[in-house]
Design an enzyme around this catalytic site. Sequence first.
Site, short mmCIF file in Angstrom:
data_model
loop_
_atom_site.label_atom_id
_atom_site.label_comp_id
_atom_site.label_asym_id
_atom_site.label_seq_id
_atom_site.Cartn_x
_atom_site.Cartn_y
_atom_site.Cartn_z
N HIS A 219 0.81 -1.22 0.00
CA HIS A 219 0.00 0.00 0.00
C HIS A 219 0.84 1.27 0.00
O HIS A 219 0.30 2.36 -0.18
CB HIS A 219 -0.94 0.00 1.20
CG HIS A 219 -2.17 -0.83 0.99
ND1 HIS A 219 -2.12 -2.19 0.83
CD2 HIS A 219 -3.48 -0.48 0.89
CE1 HIS A 219 -3.34 -2.65 0.66
NE2 HIS A 219 -4.18 -1.65 0.68
N SER A 223 -0.24 -0.79 -6.14
CA SER A 223 -0.12 -2.01 -6.95
C SER A 223 0.61 -1.74 -8.25
O SER A 223 0.51 -0.65 -8.83
CB SER A 223 -1.51 -2.57 -7.26
OG SER A 223 -2.18 -2.93 -6.08
N LYS A 247 -14.18 -8.60 -9.26
CA LYS A 247 -13.28 -9.39 -10.10
C LYS A 247 -12.62 -10.50 -9.29
O LYS A 247 -12.51 -11.65 -9.76
CB LYS A 247 -12.21 -8.47 -10.71
CG LYS A 247 -11.43 -9.09 -11.85
CD LYS A 247 -10.64 -8.03 -12.58
CE LYS A 247 -10.05 -8.60 -13.87
NZ LYS A 247 -9.37 -7.56 -14.66
N ASP A 248 -12.18 -10.17 -8.08
CA ASP A 248 -11.59 -11.20 -7.21
C ASP A 248 -12.63 -12.23 -6.81
O ASP A 248 -12.32 -13.41 -6.65
CB ASP A 248 -10.98 -10.55 -5.97
CG ASP A 248 -9.70 -9.80 -6.26
OD1 ASP A 248 -9.05 -10.12 -7.28
OD2 ASP A 248 -9.35 -8.89 -5.50
N GLU A 291 6.44 -34.09 -1.38
CA GLU A 291 5.23 -33.62 -2.05
C GLU A 291 5.62 -32.89 -3.34
O GLU A 291 6.73 -32.37 -3.47
CB GLU A 291 4.45 -32.66 -1.14
CG GLU A 291 3.73 -33.36 0.01
CD GLU A 291 2.42 -33.99 -0.43
OE1 GLU A 291 2.43 -34.80 -1.39
OE2 GLU A 291 1.39 -33.70 0.19
#
Length: 431
Positions: A219, A223, A247-248, A291
């Site tokens: 922040h 972004s 959108k998310d 894994e």
Amino acid sequence: MSFPWARQYEPKNGLTKFLDEKLPLPRLVYGAIGAGYPVPRNLSYMWNFGVLAGFCLVLQIVTGVVLAMHYAPNALVAFGTTEHIMRDVNWGWMMRYAHANGASFFFIVVYLHIFRGFFYSSYKAPREMIWLLGVVIFLLMMATAFMGYVLPWGQMSFWGAKVITGLFGAIPIVGEPIQVWLLGGFAPDNAALNRFFSLHFLLPFVIAGVVILHIWALHIPGSSNPTGVEIKTEADTVPFHPYYTAKDGFGLGIFLLLFCTMVFFLPNYLGHPDNYIEANPLSTPAHIVPEWYFWPFYAILRAFTVDFFFVPAKLMGVLAMFAAILVWFFLPWLDKSPVRSGHYRPLFRKFFWFGLIPTMAVLFYCGGAPAEEPFVMLSQLATAYYFLHFLVILPLVSSIEKPEPLPYSITEAVLGSDKKAVLGENTTPAV
């Protein structure tokens, strides 16, 4: 970043005014993920992965806390309590499958998040601290996942712990004491299970704390975006809510469809069948593998088969495995190109898509394959290129390539080169 055009939080009633004065949490949320946080208007779905990673972390913490209520970290009963959770605890099977597959989906999302950062050079100034904290999160995730893999106390859990902790034994002088200290003995047993269970329970909360720092650091400069061009005017931004929450939300819906398909229809697809056999120190599995999300680094570890002067091959492999991640810390200074986005870097783009991505695919494949030819040779070639890419090719390309012309602003990249639109001027004719 402080934007003069950002919407300011205004309490609407007595309760919100009281909270804003005494504990301004609504103001904090409004400024962090609400309409008070302007973001670039051109973010693609590649910017969904941060939110998805946060969702995965919350999912792992919630399911992990529930599982911890029924699990006993004791070598005599650990495997039995795992089966008890699956068979006798109400919805225990779903909690365990959600937790196990949640780890895999967490790594899928984070790997996509990292490689999006590679392509769009999200590590460049002024966002170096965001990137560095992100690498710390990845290292903490790997430690947490390794310890969690040991807890079911199946064959692959036991022997995975034996092999991975045995790597510390390759370190001269201090290696064996560190290995014994980690395990609480000379082999994985009750002490190791207690240590790993405690740390596996604790580390997700440490990750959550570093994630908060990661978001806080984000922040400050704001972004990044697909063009790599910084925000110039209000026209370059939209409020985070409702545009990117919607959108998310769509991206989260697609994610949940895939995740639920895996949990309910293919719950053991990403696991290893030997882990449904109780740990037996006297029976070594034919092929010990970690894994899948550890495979590229496991391939790098196994790529070193010959001693280098006085340095044993095992130690070289251990150093290379850790260096493969640690090199990411130096990317902000290795890549000197003034352009961020790979869309405007033609030479960089070729090495990324036809060099780094195939190399990672080979490492993933070879890490899960037996330690025999041709997989060892492929691992060696891929390992050599991996370090060559970050330490030689990337600095060289950033120095010699000629980038393509950048748009003047984010708005120009979205709406074209209309002068009024680019400058954020009012284009509506007066009535």
